[in-house]
Scaffold this motif. Structure first.
Motif, mmCIF file in Angstrom:
data_model
loop_
_atom_site.group_PDB
_atom_site.id
_atom_site.type_symbol
_atom_site.label_atom_id
_atom_site.label_comp_id
_atom_site.label_asym_id
_atom_site.label_seq_id
_atom_site.Cartn_x
_atom_site.Cartn_y
_atom_site.Cartn_z
ATOM 1 N N ALA A 95 -2.983 5.854 25.846
ATOM 2 C CA ALA A 95 -2.389 6.769 26.824
ATOM 3 C C ALA A 95 -1.773 5.990 27.971
ATOM 4 C CB ALA A 95 -3.442 7.733 27.360
ATOM 5 N N ARG A 96 -0.884 6.671 28.682
ATOM 6 C CA ARG A 96 -0.366 6.179 29.957
ATOM 7 C C ARG A 96 -0.698 7.216 31.023
ATOM 8 N NH1 ARG A 96 5.508 4.027 27.680
ATOM 9 N NH2 ARG A 96 4.682 2.185 26.596
ATOM 10 N N PHE A 97 -0.967 6.743 32.222
ATOM 11 C CA PHE A 97 -1.481 7.620 33.267
ATOM 12 C C PHE A 97 -0.543 7.644 34.466
ATOM 13 C CE2 PHE A 97 -4.981 6.055 30.736
ATOM 14 C CZ PHE A 97 -5.698 7.206 30.466
ATOM 15 N N ASP A 106 9.241 9.156 29.053
ATOM 16 C CA ASP A 106 8.791 8.193 28.047
ATOM 17 C C ASP A 106 7.266 8.066 28.048
ATOM 18 O OD1 ASP A 106 11.325 7.690 27.134
ATOM 19 O OD2 ASP A 106 11.568 5.817 28.257
ATOM 20 N N ASP A 107 6.656 8.028 29.239
ATOM 21 C CA ASP A 107 5.200 7.916 29.309
ATOM 22 C C ASP A 107 4.525 9.174 28.784
ATOM 23 O OD1 ASP A 107 5.397 5.391 30.302
ATOM 24 O OD2 ASP A 107 4.859 5.909 32.367
ATOM 25 N N TRP A 108 5.095 10.335 29.063
ATOM 26 C CA TRP A 108 4.562 11.597 28.536
ATOM 27 C C TRP A 108 4.616 11.600 27.008
ATOM 28 C CZ3 TRP A 108 2.064 15.982 29.899
ATOM 29 C CH2 TRP A 108 2.146 17.078 29.029
ATOM 30 N N ARG A 109 5.781 11.254 26.478
ATOM 31 C CA ARG A 109 5.947 11.251 25.023
ATOM 32 C C ARG A 109 5.079 10.183 24.359
ATOM 33 N NH1 ARG A 109 12.547 12.060 24.887
ATOM 34 N NH2 ARG A 109 12.537 14.341 25.117
ATOM 35 N N TYR A 110 4.952 9.035 25.005
ATOM 36 C CA TYR A 110 4.100 7.968 24.482
ATOM 37 C C TYR A 110 2.664 8.466 24.329
ATOM 38 C CZ TYR A 110 1.403 3.605 24.386
ATOM 39 O OH TYR A 110 0.516 2.616 24.041
#
Length: 252
Positions: A95-97, A106-110
């Motif tokens: 996850a990315r926070f 991009d972080d949401w989709r990742y």
């Protein structure tokens, strides 16, 4: 005789942390384990550990389960190696926070790709093989699915892990006629390579443990012990639920 004697268990993320602990415990309980990890070298270390004990484990090289082709190839490799699937243990995630107002697309989709897609794709391609003789799907969610936090920027992570729980319920309902059980497990703070830097830092450790009545982080083996029970025939009447393993966090 072990609790999983004669079973074939596919476990994702076996290069370290909870995935490695799961591979070791399941193999010691009699399962033939087929693993995978993005880190092929770490995966081979786990295989070597088991083979040193005379236990049966195989696995693919570097596998990206967030890619449907990668997930399908992993399932096909497992079938080519062991001929059946009895347990699918969807452990791997990343996850990315960050605050919702600042998080990039991009972080949401990742995060959704590597915490929700990564559960769906292996399940989709293993489903009809599990249905041959019946089987169990164990999905790892998180206590983050059960609440929000103003401080930690866990919005994408929470959404993805809540999706894992919802997906698990649907799998359980659809799986009954195929003799497939599906259960999710929501760990709290657990000692893993990913959390070690935070637990080693006195300030972040204090913050993380403050909300845990047992005043300690969980160990990977404690999550795996729950998964072992769920995957075994001892849990034959349990499906469609989420089991929280959090030292009492959600009791507060």
């Amino acid at each position: 005789m072990g609790r999983l004697e004669g079973k074939v268990a596919l476990i994702s993320g076996t290069g370290g942390g909870q995935g490695r602990a799961a591979a070791l415990r399941f193999a010691r309980e009699g399962a033939k384990v087929f693993g995978c990890d993005l880190n092929a070298a770490a995966q081979q270390e786990t295989i070597a550990l088991l083979r040193d004990e005379g236990l049966d484990m195989a696995g693919a090289g570097s596998v990206d389960l967030g890619d449907p082709q990668g997930a399908q190839a992993w399932i096909e490799d497992a079938l080519a190696t062991y001929g059946r699937i009895d347990i699918l243990y969807n452990n791997a995630s990343a996850a990315r926070f960050g605050p919702i107002g600042e998080m990039s697309v991009d972080d949401w989709r990742y995060t959704l790709r590597n915490e929700l897609d990564i559960v769906f794709y292996p399940t989709r391609f293993a489903w009809h093989h599990l249905a041959v003789q019946g089987g169990v799907i164990v999905n790892i969610s998180s206590v983050a699915a059960w609440g929000a936090s103003a401080a930690t920027g866990i919005g994408a992570h929470s959404a993805a892990k809540a999706g894992v729980i919802a997906l698990t319920r649907q799998l359980a309902v659809e799986g009954v006629k195929h003799r497939i059980r599906a259960v999710s497990i929501s760990p709290g703070v657990v000692v893993t390579p990913g959390t070690k830097p935070f637990l080693d830092n006195p300030a972040t450790r204090s913050m993380l443990l403050a909300g845990i009545p047992m005043e300690r982080a969980g160990e990977a083996e404690e999550i795996v012990a729950t998964a072992l029970f769920v995957a075994s025939d001892e849990a034959s009447y349990i499906t469609g639920t989420d089991i929280v393993v959090d030292g009492g966090m959600l009791a507060l």
